[in-house]
Design a protein around this motif. Structure first.
Motif, mmCIF file in Angstrom:
data_model
loop_
_atom_site.group_PDB
_atom_site.id
_atom_site.type_symbol
_atom_site.label_atom_id
_atom_site.label_comp_id
_atom_site.label_asym_id
_atom_site.label_seq_id
_atom_site.Cartn_x
_atom_site.Cartn_y
_atom_site.Cartn_z
ATOM 1 N N ARG A 1 0.834 -1.199 0.000
ATOM 2 C CA ARG A 1 0.000 0.000 0.000
ATOM 3 C C ARG A 1 0.872 1.253 0.000
ATOM 4 O O ARG A 1 0.623 2.187 -0.756
ATOM 5 C CB ARG A 1 -0.926 0.017 1.221
ATOM 6 C CG ARG A 1 -1.808 1.259 1.286
ATOM 7 C CD ARG A 1 -2.392 1.449 2.664
ATOM 8 N NE ARG A 1 -1.392 1.818 3.636
ATOM 9 C CZ ARG A 1 -1.066 3.067 3.949
ATOM 10 N NH1 ARG A 1 -1.657 4.074 3.326
ATOM 11 N NH2 ARG A 1 -0.144 3.312 4.847
ATOM 12 N N LEU B 1 -10.305 2.244 -5.618
ATOM 13 C CA LEU B 1 -9.394 3.392 -5.576
ATOM 14 C C LEU B 1 -9.613 4.242 -4.330
ATOM 15 O O LEU B 1 -8.708 4.939 -3.873
ATOM 16 C CB LEU B 1 -9.585 4.251 -6.839
ATOM 17 C CG LEU B 1 -9.024 3.643 -8.122
ATOM 18 C CD1 LEU B 1 -9.401 4.501 -9.323
ATOM 19 C CD2 LEU B 1 -7.516 3.487 -8.048
ATOM 20 N N ILE C 1 -7.033 -4.237 -0.815
ATOM 21 C CA ILE C 1 -6.225 -3.613 -1.860
ATOM 22 C C ILE C 1 -5.529 -4.700 -2.657
ATOM 23 O O ILE C 1 -5.544 -4.720 -3.892
ATOM 24 C CB ILE C 1 -5.197 -2.641 -1.257
ATOM 25 C CG1 ILE C 1 -5.895 -1.365 -0.764
ATOM 26 C CG2 ILE C 1 -4.120 -2.296 -2.270
ATOM 27 C CD1 ILE C 1 -4.970 -0.380 -0.091
ATOM 28 N N ARG D 1 -9.720 3.162 -1.538
ATOM 29 C CA ARG D 1 -8.975 2.557 -0.427
ATOM 30 C C ARG D 1 -7.613 3.225 -0.214
ATOM 31 O O ARG D 1 -6.925 2.940 0.771
ATOM 32 C CB ARG D 1 -8.770 1.062 -0.677
ATOM 33 C CG ARG D 1 -10.093 0.318 -0.691
ATOM 34 C CD ARG D 1 -9.905 -1.181 -0.674
ATOM 35 N NE ARG D 1 -11.193 -1.851 -0.646
ATOM 36 C CZ ARG D 1 -11.923 -2.018 0.454
ATOM 37 N NH1 ARG D 1 -11.471 -1.569 1.612
ATOM 38 N NH2 ARG D 1 -13.096 -2.616 0.407
ATOM 39 N N PHE D 2 -7.223 4.114 -1.137
ATOM 40 C CA PHE D 2 -5.918 4.777 -0.982
ATOM 41 C C PHE D 2 -6.062 6.163 -0.366
ATOM 42 O O PHE D 2 -7.091 6.789 -0.504
ATOM 43 C CB PHE D 2 -5.233 4.872 -2.343
ATOM 44 C CG PHE D 2 -4.901 3.510 -2.906
ATOM 45 C CD1 PHE D 2 -5.703 2.929 -3.870
ATOM 46 C CD2 PHE D 2 -3.814 2.806 -2.420
ATOM 47 C CE1 PHE D 2 -5.395 1.665 -4.347
ATOM 48 C CE2 PHE D 2 -3.516 1.539 -2.902
ATOM 49 C CZ PHE D 2 -4.310 0.968 -3.866
ATOM 50 N N ASN E 1 -8.272 -3.312 5.130
ATOM 51 C CA ASN E 1 -8.220 -2.474 3.941
ATOM 52 C C ASN E 1 -7.069 -2.913 3.027
ATOM 53 O O ASN E 1 -7.220 -3.036 1.806
ATOM 54 C CB ASN E 1 -8.044 -1.004 4.338
ATOM 55 C CG ASN E 1 -8.268 -0.060 3.174
ATOM 56 O OD1 ASN E 1 -9.255 -0.181 2.452
ATOM 57 N ND2 ASN E 1 -7.357 0.856 2.965
ATOM 58 N N ASN E 2 -5.914 -3.163 3.628
ATOM 59 C CA ASN E 2 -4.753 -3.604 2.850
ATOM 60 C C ASN E 2 -5.018 -4.935 2.158
ATOM 61 O O ASN E 2 -4.600 -5.168 1.028
ATOM 62 C CB ASN E 2 -3.516 -3.753 3.754
ATOM 63 C CG ASN E 2 -2.976 -2.411 4.196
ATOM 64 O OD1 ASN E 2 -3.421 -1.379 3.724
ATOM 65 N ND2 ASN E 2 -2.016 -2.435 5.092
#
Lengths: 443, 430
Positions: B139, B427, B412, B429-430, B408-409
Motif C-alpha cells: 500500500r 481506488l 487492496i 482505499r488509498f 483495507n490492505n
C-alpha cells in the motif's frame, strides 16, 4: 424537575446575543477565609448569573479548579479523575496533543509555574460597561485574598451583530450546538437533541442513567454543576493561509477550496458539497446527514474538522440510528469566544496574539472533551485513515508525515507537510458549581 | 495459516514475586516493538502480540502469565523461543517452581503450563504477520507512486488501476498470488446455515420411534433451559453489585501504560460467582462466543466492535477466576464505549457471572443479560478498571496498523488484479 435557578447561566447561554464583551480573570487563592468572604458577598448580592435570567448590563459566572476547590472544601476525591489530575498532567498533555510548543511548560497560565484556582467570567453589553465592571470586580478580589495569574485580564474580542461570528482563519463558527430540551422549554426531542445529563451533573444522560454526583461531607456538592474546559488556543493565521497558498501551487487547486475542504464548511458556513469550486455564500443550518448525502466524503471530507469534531450519523456504528446514538454521548456545549484583533493581511502575522478562548461544558471530561480530542480529532486512524489528524486543530508534530487526504475521483488529492496552526497557550479543567453548592463551598 | 494463542501460567513462590517483577521491569520498556525489546522479537516473524504480567492478588497464589498470539503451531514457536532466548526465559522463569534446568525440557514446561482458552477471537483470521507487513509495504508503495504521478488524476478509474497494476508487477510481484483463506472463513456461514437447517429438519421431519425420541429430548432440553433461566433469575436478584469505586491510584497506574502507541492491551481478572449455574452458564456462553468467532465474526467485527485484533477468555484457578486479554486499537475510553454501545448483550452475558470480590458483583442486570449490566455505563467502567491489571512487558508486531487498516490492505491486494466490479470503490482505499 430541574431547578433552573440553581444552575449557573452559562449552561443556558453564552450570552453572545446581548453581551458583546467578555473578560476572563484567572485567580489564585492566597487567603482562604478572605476568599470565602468574597464568595459569600457575591452570593448575597446575587451577582452570579443563574437560570435563564439575563442581566441587562452584565453577567457573571465563576468556576474552580481541583486545586482551588481543595483549598476551600478540603476533599475532592469524588470528583472525576481528569478534573483532579488537571489538564497539565503528563497523561492529559499526551492525550490532548499539548506537546512541543503547546506543552504546559510553555503556557502562560494553568501550568505548574502559574497554577490557577478560580476562573471569574464577566460578560457585558459594551466596552464602557466592561471597564466599569472589571474595575469593580478586580478591586474586590484583590482586596479579598486573591491574586491574578498570568498577568493581564484576558479579553475576548468584541462580538458583532451577526448571529454567527467568524473565527480568525475566517470561517463561520459555532453553528452546531447541542440542543437540550430539558433546559429550553418548547423544544422537541429529536435524534440530535441531547439529554441534560450530558452537561449537568445529577441529571439523566445519554445512557439513560443519572450521572454520578461528587460529594463533600455527604452533601451532593456536584448537583446541577458541570465541568468546564477552558483553553487558550493561539491561531497562526498567516501560517495557515501561506500554507494553503503553497499547497495550491502543488495540487493545482485553489487555496480557498483547499481550506474549505480542510474545515468541511466554506467561510460562509455552507457545507462543502461535491463539485463545488467556490463558496455558495449561504450558511447551512440544521442537522447534517452525511450518511445520506455524502458517505464517501466527496463533498465534506470524512477527515475534515467538522466531521471529526462530530461524526453524527456515520463512522460510529453499523446503522444511522446507532451512529447518532453514539455521537450523542460525546457532545460538548461550546461557550468560547475569539480573542485578539482581526489580522488585516491574512498572509502576514503581526505582533498581536489572536485565537480562540475555547470553553466548553460537559458532565464527563474523559468521555466527552478528551474523547473528542483523543479518539476523533487527533486520532490518526479516524475514518479510513492510516496516519492523518484534524487538518485545522490537529496536534501535528515536526518531522512526522503530516498530511490530509481529500476524497475525489478518480483519486484523492493529498495535502502534505502540514505544520501545526493552533497552539495551546494555557488551559485548565474547572468545576462550575450550582448555586446551592456554592453556598456549601463558602462554608 | 491459522492463528493460535498461548497462555502460560506459572505459580510463583510468594517471596519471589518482587524479584520477578523487577526482572521484567528492568528493561525500562513497558510497551514497544523491535530490537529494543528485552528478548529478540525481531527473530519471531510469526508473533503478533505477547505480554508478560504478574498476578498477585490477596489470598491467591501469585502467578506469572506469559500470553501471546502467533501464526501456526504453538510447539514450533516454543521451540524457536527456547532456541533464541533461553537466557531470558531462564532469568524470568528460573525463580518459578519446577522450571527445568535442562534446555531440552523447557519446551515441555511451556506446553504443560499452557492453559489454552475458553473463547478466542481473531480480528482477521488467516492474516499472518508476514502478510500484514507485506501488504502494508504494498500500500505504501502504491501511495508513493500515486503521489509522484499527478497526471493520474486526469485519467479514468480503469486507466489508473491499469497503471497501478503495471507498477505493482515490477515492484511487488508476490502480490499477484492471493493467499488462501482459512476454511472457516470461506464456509463458516454455510456451515451455520446447514446446521440450523439440520436441527429444524430433525425436529420437524422425524417420525416413528425416532420421532418420539426427538420429542422427548426436545422437552427435556426445553425444561432444562426454563429451569436454568428461573434459577439464574433467582440468583441474579440476590447478587449484590459492586459500588462505583474509582480506585484513582490504580487507574493512574494502568493509564500510565496506555496510549504509548496506537494500540492498547487490556488484562482483566475477575472472580466467578459461586454456584453451579454460574460456572456452567459461563462456560456455555464462552463456547457460543468461541463458535461465533470462528464461523461468523471473522471480518474485523465482533458484534459491532471494530477495534479488536485478538481477544480471549480463559477460566483459571480451578474454575474460580476468569482471565481476559485483548489487543485493541485506540483509547480505552473508545474501546469500552464500543463494548457498551455496540455489544452490551454478549459482554453482559459473559461478565454477569463474575464479581470483583464477594458481594461486589458486576453491575446489576435486568433479566440475565437483557438489560442493565454493561449498559450501566459509569458502574461498568469503574468495574472494568478495578478488574484490570498492569502488564510489565507488552509487544506488538505492527503498532502502526489498526485492524481496519489491515483489512483495507487485504482488499487492496485482492482487488489489484483480475476483474472487480467497483473500481472507484477500490481506488477509494488509498
Amino acid at each position: 424537575m430541574i431547578d433552573f435557578d440553581d444552575i449557573q447561566g452559562l449552561l443556558f447561554s453564552g450570552y453572545s446575543k446581548t453581551m458583546k464583551q467578555a473578560s476572563y480573570h484567572l485567580l489564585q487563592i492566597d487567603n482562604v477565609q478572605a476568599t470565602k468572604g468574597w464568595l459569600r458577598q457575591m452570593i448575597s448580592q446575587e451577582k452570579i448569573t443563574h437560570g435563564d435570567h439575563r442581566g441587562t448590563k452584565w453577567c457573571l459566572n465563576i468556576a474552580f479548579t481541583a486545586d482551588g476547590l481543595q483549598k476551600l472544601i478540603g476533599d475532592v476525591e469524588t470528583f472525576e479523575l481528569a478534573f483532579r489530575e488537571g489538564m497539565n498532567s503528563d497523561r492529559r498533555s499526551h492525550v490532548l496533543g499539548d506537546v512541543e510548543d503547546s506543552a504546559p511548560e510553555k503556557w502562560h497560565w494553568g501550568n505548574k509555574a502559574n497554577p490557577v484556582d478560580i476562573l471569574l467570567m464577566i460578560y457585558t453589553k459594551n466596552s464602557e460597561m466592561q471597564s466599569e465592571r472589571d474595575e469593580i470586580e478586580e478591586k474586590l478580589y484583590l482586596e479579598n485574598g486573591l491574586r491574578r495569574v498570568g498577568g493581564d485580564i484576558i479579553y475576548a474580542a468584541p462580538g458583532g451583530q451577526e448571529k454567527f461570528g467568524r473565527e480568525h482563519f475566517g470561517f463561520t463558527d459555532g453553528i452546531a450546538q447541542p440542543v437540550i430540551p430539558e433546559l429550553k422549554s418548547g423544544t422537541q426531542k429529536t435524534a440530535q437533541t441531547i439529554r441534560a445529563g450530558e452537561f449537568l451533573l445529577g441529571q439523566v444522560n445519554e445512557y439513560k442513567e443519572t450521572t454520578l454526583v461528587p460529594t463533600s461531607k455527604d452533601i451532593k456538592i456536584g448537583l446541577n454543576g458541570s465541568y468546564l474546559v477552558f483553553r487558550q488556543l493561539e491561531q497562526d493565521v498567516g501560517g495557515f493561509w501561506r500554507y494553503m497558498e503553497n499547497q495550491s501551487e502543488k495540487t493545482g487547486r485553489h487555496k480557498s477550496w483547499l481550506a474549505a475542504k480542510a474545515v468541511g464548511r466554506w467561510p460562509s458556513g455552507a457545507i462543502v458539497e461535491q463539485g463545488q469550486n467556490t463558496d455558495p455564500g449561504i450558511i447551512t443550518l440544521g442537522e447534517l446527514e452525511f450518511n445520506q448525502t455524502d458517505p464517501h466524503g466527496y463533498g465534506c471530507p470524512i477527515g475534515s474538522h467538522i466531521r471529526r469534531s462530530n461524526p453524527r450519523d456515520q463512522e460510529l456504528g453499523a446503522s444511522v440510528e446507532k451512529s447518532l446514538e453514539v455521537s450523542r454521548r460525546h457532545r460538548l456545549l461550546r461557550r468560547g469566544r475569539n480573542y485578539g484583533p482581526r489580522l488585516d493581511d491574512p498572509y502576514e502575522n503581526d505582533d498581536q496574539q489572536r485565537g480562540l478562548l475555547f470553553l466548553c461544558l460537559n458532565a464527563n471530561i474523559e468521555r466527552q472533551f478528551e474523547f473528542v480530542q483523543h479518539s476523533w480529532v487527533n486520532n490518526v486512524k479516524f475514518g479510513r485513515q492510516y496516519n492523518e489528524k484534524d487538518p485545522i486543530i490537529g496536534a501535528f508534530e515536526e518531522g512526522n508525515d503530516n498530511k490530509f487526504s481529500i476524497p475525489g475521483t478518480p483519486l484523492r488529492t493529498r495535502m502534505k507537510d502540514f505544520p501545526r496552526f493552533v497552539h495551546t497557550r494555557g488551559g485548565g479543567y474547572f468545576f462550575l458549581p450550582g448555586l446551592k453548592a456554592l453556598d456549601h463551598i463558602t462554608g | 495459516m491459522d492463528q493460535a494463542a498461548f497462555t502460560i501460567v506459572s505459580p510463583i513462590p510468594a517471596d519471589k514475586v518482587q524479584d520477578i517483577k523487577d526482572r521484567l521491569e528492568k528493561t525500562g520498556i513497558a510497551t514497544g516493538q523491535g530490537s529494543a525489546f528485552p528478548f529478540s522479537t525481531h527473530k519471531y516473524d510469526r508473533l503478533h502480540y505477547c505480554c508478560f504480567l504478574v498476578l498477585n492478588d490477596e489470598d491467591k497464589t501469585p502467578l506469572l502469565v506469559f500470553e501471546g498470539n502467533i501464526d501456526g503451531p504453538k510447539d514450533e514457536f516454543f521451540a524457536q523461543l527456547v532456541q533464541n532466548d533461553l537466557t531470558f526465559l531462564r532469568e524470568v522463569y528460573g525463580l518459578c517452581k519446577d522450571f527445568p534446568s535442562d534446555a531440552g525440557d523447557v519446551v515441555q514446561y511451556l506446553q504443560d503450563h499452557d492453559e489454552g482458552y475458553n473463547a478466542f477471537y481473531v480480528g482477521k483470521p488467516g492474516r499472518t504477520v508476514t502478510q500484514i507487513m507485506q501488504e502494508e509495504t504494498l500500500r505504501v508503495g502504491i501511495e508513493k507512486h500515486l503521489d509522484r504521478n499527478p497526471e493520474l488524476h486526469q485519467m479514468s478509474p480503469e486507466e489508473v488501476r491499469s497503471n497501478i497494476q503495471d507498477f505493482a508487477r515490477s515492484y511487488f510481484p508476490w502480490a499477484e498470488q492471493i493467499p488462501d483463506k482459512p476454511w472457516q472463513v470461506r464456509f463458516g456461514k454455510w456451515l451455520i446455515g446447514l446446521a440450523l437447517l439440520g436441527v429444524v429438519a430433525i425436529l420437524v421431519g422425524s417420525t416413528g420411534y425416532f420421532g418420539k425420541m426427538v420429542q422427548h429430548v426436545s422437552w427435556v432440553v426445553v425444561g432444562l433451559v426454563i429451569f436454568s433461566l428461573i434459577y439464574l433469575k433467582y440468583r441474579e436478584s440476590r447478587d449484590k453489585q459492586a459500588e462505583v469505586d474509582w480506585k484513582q491510584d490504580h487507574i493512574k497506574d494502568i493509564q500510565a501504560n496506555e496510549d504509548k502507541m496506537l494500540q492498547n492491551h487490556l488484562t482483566s481478572i475477575t472472580e466467578i460467582k459461586a454456584g453451579l449455574g454460574r460456572g456452567i452458564g459461563l462456560r456455555v456462553i464462552l463456547s457460543l462466543i468461541n463458535f461465533a468467532a470462528r464461523f461468523y465474526f471473522f471480518s474485523g467485527n465482533l458484534g459491532g466492535i471494530t477495534t479488536i485484533h485478538f481477544a480471549r477468555w480463559r477460566i483459571i484457578d480451578g474454575g474460580r477466576r476468569l482471565l481476559f486479554f485483548s489487543n485493541y486499537d485506540g483509547s480505552w475510553e473508545n474501546y469500552l464505549g464500543e463494548f457498551i454501545d455496540q455489544s452490551s448483550l454478549g459482554l453482559t452475558a459473559v461478565w454477569c457471572n463474575t464479581e470483583l470480590d464477594k458481594d461486589k458483583g458486576f453491575p446489576k442486570t435486568g433479566f440475565l443479560f437483557l438489560s442493565g449490566g454493561s449498559r450501566d455505563e459509569q458502574r461498568f467502567k469503574a468495574y472494568a478498571r478495578s478488574s484490570q491489571r498492569k502488564e510489565h512487558i507488552w509487544y506488538s508486531a505492527y503498532p502502526h496498523l489498526s485492524i481496519k487498516n489491515i483489512i483495507n490492505n487485504m482488499h487492496i491486494r485482492e482487488g489489484l488484479y483480475g476483474n472487480i466490479k467497483d473500481i472507484s470503490g477500490w481506488l477509494r482505499r488509498f
